[in-house]
Design an enzyme around this catalytic site. Structure first.
Site, PDB file in Angstrom:
ATOM      1  CE  LYS A 195      -3.566   2.339   2.660  1.00  0.00           C
ATOM      2  NZ  LYS A 195      -4.448   2.272   3.842  1.00  0.00           N
ATOM      3  CE  LYS A 248      -6.053   1.782  -0.336  1.00  0.00           C
ATOM      4  NZ  LYS A 248      -6.426   1.822   1.041  1.00  0.00           N
TER       5      LYS A 248
HETATM    6  C1  PBG Z   1      -7.452   3.209   5.662  1.00  0.00           C
HETATM    7  C2  PBG Z   1      -7.742   3.099   4.219  1.00  0.00           C
HETATM    8  C3  PBG Z   1      -7.565   4.057   3.211  1.00  0.00           C
HETATM    9  C4  PBG Z   1      -8.094   3.493   2.048  1.00  0.00           C
HETATM   10  C5  PBG Z   1      -8.533   2.213   2.372  1.00  0.00           C
HETATM   11  N1  PBG Z   1      -8.284   1.976   3.701  1.00  0.00           N
HETATM   12  C6  PBG Z   1      -7.069   5.440   3.241  1.00  0.00           C
HETATM   13  C7  PBG Z   1      -5.707   5.771   3.672  1.00  0.00           C
HETATM   14  O1  PBG Z   1      -4.863   4.915   3.885  1.00  0.00           O
HETATM   15  O2  PBG Z   1      -5.501   6.967   3.850  1.00  0.00           O
HETATM   16  C8  PBG Z   1      -8.178   4.172   0.703  1.00  0.00           C
HETATM   17  C9  PBG Z   1      -9.257   3.686  -0.183  1.00  0.00           C
HETATM   18  C10 PBG Z   1      -9.609   4.606  -1.291  1.00  0.00           C
HETATM   19  O3  PBG Z   1      -8.973   5.646  -1.534  1.00  0.00           O
HETATM   20  O4  PBG Z   1     -10.572   4.274  -1.991  1.00  0.00           O
HETATM   21  N2  PBG Z   1      -6.133   3.000   6.036  1.00  0.00           N
HETATM   22 ZN    ZN Z   2      -5.796   3.689   8.180  1.00  0.00          ZN
END
Ligand code: PBG
Ligand code: ZN
Length: 325
Positions: A195, A248
């Protein structure tokens, strides 16, 4: 073999041949639909940057879950917007928290729909970070315990799968151990293994009300410049017991998806995140692109890069278009 013996167009000349040599397929079974559950009743508030996506209270979530199930989409991914936030994200692991109540309601009303939960602290902490804070940064090891408690409370409420998105080191092992010790050794973990610290999460943070109140997430999410590190992240999550690994965001990281597909024989998920959705929706609303065509091409791109599972806000539209055939 070269031209004129080789003519690539011979197998493109009609629809039957094109279908016969098509290498990649997209199915409704590949899709997961994310939803935002808000505390309260009578709430259905559209996210301004994500047309068609809502913060909604449980009765509306259940109604949409029925629709999702009827379309043949196998699973939803749940995010919670609690009544109150605090420094230690208490609602995240409260047995009567927003997500726990939402899971129970969906499993009661739509038992055939798989419920996956996002396991993280940022929707529940008042500072908006994905763990608890010590000396101005997220304390990795202290956060692990809370994530494990959060995952366990989701599963106790009926979650079919948990998806940790926090990016703490060691969280997959901590969650696996907690679930196993409590008799939930059959519940899979889909880990947000790779991520990136991405600008594409912007619209999501409006949806989940989870913008960090100071700093950013670069001390725990990955640097977009890094490709080899993605392999290390995936390896450690697999070692710790992840059943499905995720990349992601999606579109800017198709190379990473392909790297993982080539390297590991694990089920692979991709998260087509909020900013990717917003860009397509905005362009389509202007009439600048053909939405159906562009979305289906995007989904096929994820499959071709190696994804088995696509988490996408377009899921309902895609299911409808696939049905129409
Ligand atoms: C929480 C999380 C996030 C997303 C999914 N789980 C946001 C982040 O890490 O700031 C993003 C999903 C999206 O942008 O559709 N940690
Ligand atoms: Zn988070």
């Amino acid at each position: 073999m070269f031209f004129p013996q080789f003519r690539a167009r011979r197998i493109r000349g009609n629809e039957v041949f094109r279908r016969m040599v098509s290498e990649t397929t997209l199915s409704v079974s590949d899709l997961v639909y994310p939803m935002f559950s808000a505390f309260g009743t009578g709430i259905k508030k559209e996210i301004s940057s994500m047309p068609g996506i809502y913060q909604q209270s449980i009765e509306h979530i259940v109604a949409e879950a029925k629709e999702v199930y009827a379309l043949g989409i196998p699973a939803v991914l749940l995010f919670g917007i609690p009544e109150a936030k605090d420094a230690i994200g208490s609602d995240a692991y409260c047995d009567t928290g927003i997500i726990q109540e939402t899971i129970r309601a969906i499993k009661r009303e739509v038992p055939g729909l798989a419920v996956i939960t996002d396991v993280c602290m940022c929707e529940y902490t008042d500072h908006g970070h994905c763990g608890i804070i010590k000396d101005g940064d997220v304390d990795n090891d202290a956060t692990l315990e809370l994530l494990a408690r959060e995952a366990l409370s989701h599963v106790r409420a009926g979650a079919d799968m948990v998806a940790p998105s926090d990016m703490m080191d060691g969280r997959v092992a901590a969650i696996r151990e907690e679930l196993d010790e409590n008799g939930f050794d059959t519940i899979p973990i889909m880990s947000y293994a790779v991520k990136y610290a991405s600008g594409y999460y912007g619209p999501f943070r409006e949806a989940a009300e989870s913008t960090p109140q100071f700093g950013d997430r670069r001390s725990y999410q990955m640097d977009p410049a890094n490709r080899l590190e993605a392999l290390r992240e995936a390896a450690s999550d697999i070692e710790e017991g992840a059943d499905i690994i995720m990349v992601k965001p999606g579109l800017p990281y198709l190379d990473i998806l392909r790297d993982l597909r080539n390297e590991y024989n694990m089920p692979l998920a991709v998260y087509n995140v909020s900013g990717e959705y917003s860009m397509i929706k905005a362009a389509a609303a202007h009439g600048w692109i053909d939405e159906e065509r562009v979305v289906l091409e995007t989904m096929l791109g994820f499959k071709r890069a190696g994804a088995d599972i696509i988490i996408t806000y377009h899921a309902k539209d895609v299911a409808g278009w696939l049905k129409k055939g």
